[in-house]
Design a protein around this motif. Sequence first.
Motif, PDB file in Angstrom:
ATOM      1  N   MET A  80       0.832  -1.199   0.000  1.00  0.00           N
ATOM      2  CA  MET A  80       0.000   0.000   0.000  1.00  0.00           C
ATOM      3  C   MET A  80       0.871   1.255   0.000  1.00  0.00           C
ATOM      4  O   MET A  80       0.562   2.247  -0.671  1.00  0.00           O
ATOM      5  CB  MET A  80      -0.917   0.001   1.215  1.00  0.00           C
ATOM      6  N   TYR A  81       1.969   1.208   0.751  1.00  0.00           N
ATOM      7  CA  TYR A  81       2.882   2.362   0.773  1.00  0.00           C
ATOM      8  C   TYR A  81       3.459   2.599  -0.616  1.00  0.00           C
ATOM      9  O   TYR A  81       3.598   3.751  -1.053  1.00  0.00           O
ATOM     10  CB  TYR A  81       3.993   2.105   1.785  1.00  0.00           C
ATOM     11  N   PRO A  86       3.776   7.424  -5.105  1.00  0.00           N
ATOM     12  CA  PRO A  86       3.904   8.339  -6.263  1.00  0.00           C
ATOM     13  C   PRO A  86       2.817   9.411  -6.324  1.00  0.00           C
ATOM     14  O   PRO A  86       2.875  10.281  -7.201  1.00  0.00           O
ATOM     15  CB  PRO A  86       3.793   7.387  -7.468  1.00  0.00           C
ATOM     16  N   ILE A  87       1.812   9.334  -5.440  1.00  0.00           N
ATOM     17  CA  ILE A  87       0.693  10.280  -5.508  1.00  0.00           C
ATOM     18  C   ILE A  87       0.974  11.456  -4.581  1.00  0.00           C
ATOM     19  O   ILE A  87       1.013  11.298  -3.359  1.00  0.00           O
ATOM     20  CB  ILE A  87      -0.626   9.594  -5.098  1.00  0.00           C
ATOM     21  N   PRO A  88       1.178  12.659  -5.114  1.00  0.00           N
ATOM     22  CA  PRO A  88       1.471  13.807  -4.249  1.00  0.00           C
ATOM     23  C   PRO A  88       0.375  14.067  -3.225  1.00  0.00           C
ATOM     24  O   PRO A  88       0.651  14.421  -2.075  1.00  0.00           O
ATOM     25  CB  PRO A  88       1.594  14.969  -5.232  1.00  0.00           C
ATOM     26  N   GLU A  89      -0.898  13.880  -3.620  1.00  0.00           N
ATOM     27  CA  GLU A  89      -2.012  14.137  -2.714  1.00  0.00           C
ATOM     28  C   GLU A  89      -2.078  13.152  -1.556  1.00  0.00           C
ATOM     29  O   GLU A  89      -2.794  13.376  -0.577  1.00  0.00           O
ATOM     30  CB  GLU A  89      -3.338  14.083  -3.484  1.00  0.00           C
ATOM     31  N   ARG A 134     -11.237   9.682  -0.054  1.00  0.00           N
ATOM     32  CA  ARG A 134     -11.427  11.118  -0.303  1.00  0.00           C
ATOM     33  C   ARG A 134     -10.367  11.705  -1.232  1.00  0.00           C
ATOM     34  O   ARG A 134     -10.473  12.866  -1.643  1.00  0.00           O
ATOM     35  CB  ARG A 134     -11.421  11.877   1.027  1.00  0.00           C
ATOM     36  N   LEU A 135      -9.362  10.933  -1.569  1.00  0.00           N
ATOM     37  CA  LEU A 135      -8.323  11.444  -2.464  1.00  0.00           C
ATOM     38  C   LEU A 135      -8.913  11.851  -3.819  1.00  0.00           C
ATOM     39  O   LEU A 135      -9.774  11.162  -4.366  1.00  0.00           O
ATOM     40  CB  LEU A 135      -7.247  10.376  -2.691  1.00  0.00           C
ATOM     41  N   ARG A 136      -8.409  12.937  -4.344  1.00  0.00           N
ATOM     42  CA  ARG A 136      -8.787  13.362  -5.690  1.00  0.00           C
ATOM     43  C   ARG A 136      -7.509  13.559  -6.500  1.00  0.00           C
ATOM     44  O   ARG A 136      -7.107  14.674  -6.821  1.00  0.00           O
ATOM     45  CB  ARG A 136      -9.600  14.666  -5.630  1.00  0.00           C
ATOM     46  N   PRO A 137      -6.865  12.448  -6.851  1.00  0.00           N
ATOM     47  CA  PRO A 137      -5.579  12.563  -7.558  1.00  0.00           C
ATOM     48  C   PRO A 137      -5.770  13.055  -8.984  1.00  0.00           C
ATOM     49  O   PRO A 137      -6.801  12.831  -9.627  1.00  0.00           O
ATOM     50  CB  PRO A 137      -5.055  11.123  -7.540  1.00  0.00           C
ATOM     51  N   ALA A 138      -4.753  13.719  -9.469  1.00  0.00           N
ATOM     52  CA  ALA A 138      -4.768  14.203 -10.855  1.00  0.00           C
ATOM     53  C   ALA A 138      -4.080  13.173 -11.753  1.00  0.00           C
ATOM     54  O   ALA A 138      -2.984  12.703 -11.463  1.00  0.00           O
ATOM     55  CB  ALA A 138      -4.040  15.543 -10.942  1.00  0.00           C
ATOM     56  N   GLY A 139      -4.728  12.818 -12.844  1.00  0.00           N
ATOM     57  CA  GLY A 139      -4.122  11.879 -13.780  1.00  0.00           C
ATOM     58  C   GLY A 139      -4.645  10.474 -13.588  1.00  0.00           C
ATOM     59  O   GLY A 139      -4.970  10.036 -12.479  1.00  0.00           O
ATOM     60  N   GLU A 140      -4.732   9.755 -14.712  1.00  0.00           N
ATOM     61  CA  GLU A 140      -5.255   8.385 -14.686  1.00  0.00           C
ATOM     62  C   GLU A 140      -4.335   7.431 -13.925  1.00  0.00           C
ATOM     63  O   GLU A 140      -4.792   6.508 -13.253  1.00  0.00           O
ATOM     64  CB  GLU A 140      -5.467   7.894 -16.119  1.00  0.00           C
ATOM     65  N   LEU A 145      -3.468   4.033  -9.080  1.00  0.00           N
ATOM     66  CA  LEU A 145      -2.739   3.754  -7.843  1.00  0.00           C
ATOM     67  C   LEU A 145      -3.641   3.902  -6.626  1.00  0.00           C
ATOM     68  O   LEU A 145      -3.508   3.160  -5.647  1.00  0.00           O
ATOM     69  CB  LEU A 145      -1.537   4.695  -7.729  1.00  0.00           C
ATOM     70  N   GLN A 146      -4.573   4.834  -6.684  1.00  0.00           N
ATOM     71  CA  GLN A 146      -5.530   4.995  -5.589  1.00  0.00           C
ATOM     72  C   GLN A 146      -6.380   3.737  -5.430  1.00  0.00           C
ATOM     73  O   GLN A 146      -6.628   3.273  -4.312  1.00  0.00           O
ATOM     74  CB  GLN A 146      -6.435   6.210  -5.847  1.00  0.00           C
TER      75      GLN A 146
END
Length: 258
Positions: A80-81, A86-89, A134-140, A145-146
Amino acid sequence: MGWVTMLVVAAVAITMIALLVLRRRGRAEEGGGSASVDFSANLALAVYLLVLAYAAVLCRDALSTSQADVQAEAEVLTEMYWSVAPIPEAAPIRAQIRDYSARSVDLDWPLMTKGQMSPIPTLMLEDMRAATIRLRPAGEESKGLQQDALSHLSEAAHARALRTADAGTGLESIFVISMIISGLLVIALPWTLGARPTLPSIIGDAVRVGVVVIGIGFIMLISHPFAGLGAVGPDAFKAAQKQYDQIDERFPVRYAAE
């Protein structure tokens, strides 16, 4: 350890009392009835050894299963880590994973020796799931990864449930009772002949008592997977914390605003 101490003390006390009584009231050793007593003692010994061996196998299986479950949980957290790194959010979630791992070691393990689990890491796992949703990552790629992280969270919750079940396991009382009864018969049956103790008979008594006490004591010491000899420790979680540092070297913590 308390059970083992009580067992040793009780065995020594019973042996000393029996030898003192036989020394004062016993008669010279006679052959009458010894054959039937020997047969009964050997039968009791066979039952004792059978129960002892089966109990040892059950305890060993429980230890192996618990070790595998703890290792699997630590690996899921590491995966999971990797997913959120790679996700900044997801920078705060990385901190939550670290905190969950540390709290599991500090809070769960002392309680697991008593068959309990701390509720705090459970709540932390739920908070981690909510934060990931609740994450709203940018990019597919980040969105994929979410989803991976959410999948690993479900696996982590399942792994924690397995660890909770493992902490509540232990040797069934029927095995302990059977070992004690058959062990007492192994020890006491030769005394029913009422023979006055001699040096060879005292040595035989000591051997019988030693075999029974060591056998039961050993089983009691391995009867719980998180307590006693060979107890499953939090080594896998501590190793996971080191892996988090290695992942951070490859994906330094950065925030979405950067």
